[in-house]
Design a protein around this motif. Structure first.
Motif: not given
Length: 569
Positions: A388, A402-403, A431-434, A447, A449, A451, A516, A541
């Motif tokens: 990941t 990020s990611a 599934y997105r940015i954390r 950042n 993610t 999932r 993550t 963000n």
């Protein structure tokens, strides 16, 4: 030494790198499993007759300067005369190649008119090599639980496939058909490299190629020495810690680094790191050296392709019997966790000397989710493995990305949702940015993610998530990031939080939510402009609450109404 003109040198330099790219394309386009053709968990190289790198494709940085270890080990074991036209070799021994048994290296000699002119080599992750659990085990305690271990031996002899070896492989893995497909894709890659190197030799002549090689190596060494000479002489140190070894979950694993700079030379010493562990976080010496080379290259020569002239000013000290210099029968399945940490530690140690070239730490680990079972749609067993993505550290001039995959894996990619749901009985529901997972700073850390996977049948899940005890650190006043988190069935009565587990049984409808970690911040967060913080909130963000508590900015007040773009709440 006979002089060679610079135009010819550049033509040959690019021809060698292009040949490596052709090899890589052949492998990826011919592979049978998503871990190679989608994720790109592979690397290739062209070597000269003395096992020095002539050209290497983009791939996993952790294999940097590592493929030649396999050809050299073969020659040391069997003698120089072992190389014969039409031969192809295989090796996956963790103590020779340095990595886990799933990373299989296939290589062969290149001859032109009966003269050995070099080697071609490839390494790729095989989805299963017969370990005690499908795909790999998170709780192995010996190499013998981790699968079929192959010392250097011939796959092809004089152009004829050695059936005894290929049959042994097929009968010792759970998925012989795709494994055979990936193996033959690697063999095709080797043959492509052989043709390309032969073409270069026949076009320019071996003596001209060797002159160009020597000049390329000379230039690389000269440029690297010049950079090192600018670093103030001295001893620089850093220390990091892994969560645990996957077996004893309460005991952290210390990793210690000492860097000594003297003139144009630099030495990396990790001998004070922990002894090899019971659990599978060990690696062979060659892999520790590769990680140190990655850390070195990120700071010393990031724009130069790796070749045989790289690292000549660099020495390494690794202790056999340590977690970074494992000896048999140490388990090595998840060998990379301390390597990502070590790469970040190189930057941390040298930060006082190179403040404008270092970054805050990255999320640092591959954060593996491995699943296995029977897919009811096709009635066949499956195993999936995914590394990941997470956040990278901020640096003087930019926020962290990020990611992204971690620094060990370079150009590796996560599996696209469409491919994952088509190949495996999972539905990916989110599934997105954390937000807020990156460390605050003048330059914010990237950042991680989130999932989320929903099981479409009964199956097993294994997890290997790291860096919760010591999340990505910030530099020069930047704050640390938030570490990883995995939640099974979030919000339900049977909710569980766990980072490492082997073969956990799940039922249809169960959910795995993987979050993550982010990257460390760089510089004091009070120096970040209010306008940038508000943009972070708009881009999701940073949450409005974090904007207030971490940056002192009220994101609800437009910059033009605040009286100043720098105004704080």
């Amino acid at each position: 030494m006979t002089a060679i003109d610079p135009v010819t040198v550049e033509i040959i330099r690019n021809a060698l790198n292009s040949a490596a790219d052709d090899m890589n394309a052949t492998l990826i386009r011919s592979a049978y499993t998503p871990i190679i053709y989608e994720c790109g968990d592979c690397v290739v190289a062209l070597l000269d007759a003395d096992h020095q790198v002539l050209g290497q494709s983009a791939g996993l940085p952790i294999f940097l300067g590592n493929l030649e270890t396999c050809t050299l080990a073969t020659e040391q074991r069997f003698g120089r005369e072992v190389w014969q036209p039409g031969d192809v070799w295989i090796l996956n021994d963790s103590y020779l190649g340095g990595t886990h048994l799933n990373d299989v290296t296939i290589f062969g000699p290149v001859f032109v008119d009966q003269t050995l002119v070099g080697f071609t080599a490839s390494r790729a992750h095989w989805i299963d090599v017969g370990s005690k659990d499908p795909g790999g085990s998170m709780d192995s305690v010996t190499i013998f639980q981790e699968g079929l271990r192959l010392g250097p031996q011939k796959l092809v002899s004089g152009g004829t496939e050695v059936f005894a070896v290929t049959d042994t492989i097929a009968t010792n893995v759970r998925f012989p058909y795709p494994t055979s497909g990936d193996m033959h894709a690697m063999m095709a890659c080797i043959q492509m490299g052989e043709r390309r190197l032969q073409e270069i030799v026949r076009r320019f002549g071996l003596s001209t190629l060797e002159l160009a090689r020597d000049e390329i190596f000379r230039q690389t060494e000269m440029l690297e020495r010049a950079v090192i000479a600018k670093i103030p002489d001295g001893v620089y140190t850093a220390e990091g810690v892994l969560d645990n070894d996957g077996i004893d979950l309460d005991t952290p694993i210390p990793i210690r680094l000492k860097i000594t700079v003297e003139g144009e030379g630099i030495d990396f010493d990790v001998t004070e790191s922990a002894d090899q562990t019971v659990g599978p976080v060990n690696c062979g010496v060659s892999q520790a050296v590769s990680a140190l080379r990655v850390g070195y290259k990120l700071l010393v020569s990031p724009d130069l392709p790796g070749n045989g002239g790289s690292f000549r000013s660099m020495t390494t000290q690794v202790r056999e019997g340590s977690v970074l210099g494992a000896v048999a029968p140490a388990a090595c399945q998840w060998y990379f966790s301390h390597l990502g940490l070590l790469i970040d530690m190189v930057a941390r140690a040298l930060a006082p000397a190179l403040p404008d070239q270092v970054a805050g730490a990255s999320h640092g680990d591959s954060m593996i989710i491995l699943t296995a079972g029977t897919d009811p749609r096709v009635g066949r067993e499956f195993v999936s493995l995914e590394a990941t993505v997470g956040g990278w550290g901020g640096w003087n001039g930019s926020d962290g990305e990020s990611a992204l995959i971690n620094n060990v894996n370079g150009s590796l990619k996560d599996i696209p949702i469409e491919v994952h749901e088509t190949r495996y009985p999972w539905r990916i529901t989110e599934y997105r940015i954390r937000p807020d997972s990156g460390g605050a700073g003048k330059w914010r850390g990237g950042n991680g993610t989130i999932r989320e996977y929903e099981a479409q049948t009964d199956l097993t899940v294994s997890l290997w998530f790291e860096r919760s005890r010591q999340p990505a650190w910030g530099l020069f006043g930047g704050e640390d990031a938030v570490g990883p988190e995995v939640v099974i069935n979030p919000g339900r009565d049977d909710e569980r939080r766990i980072l490492k587990i082997n073969g956990m049984s799940l039922r249809k409808g169960d959910v795995v939510r993987c979050a993550t970690g982010g990257g460390g911040g760089f510089g004091d967060s009070t120096e970040r402009s209010a306008e940038d913080v508000r943009d972070d909130v708009l881009d999701r963000n940073v949450t409005p609450e974090a904007a207030r508590t971490r940056y002192g900015v009220d994101s609800t007040v437009p910059a033009e109404e605040s009286g100043s773009s720098e105004a704080r709440a």
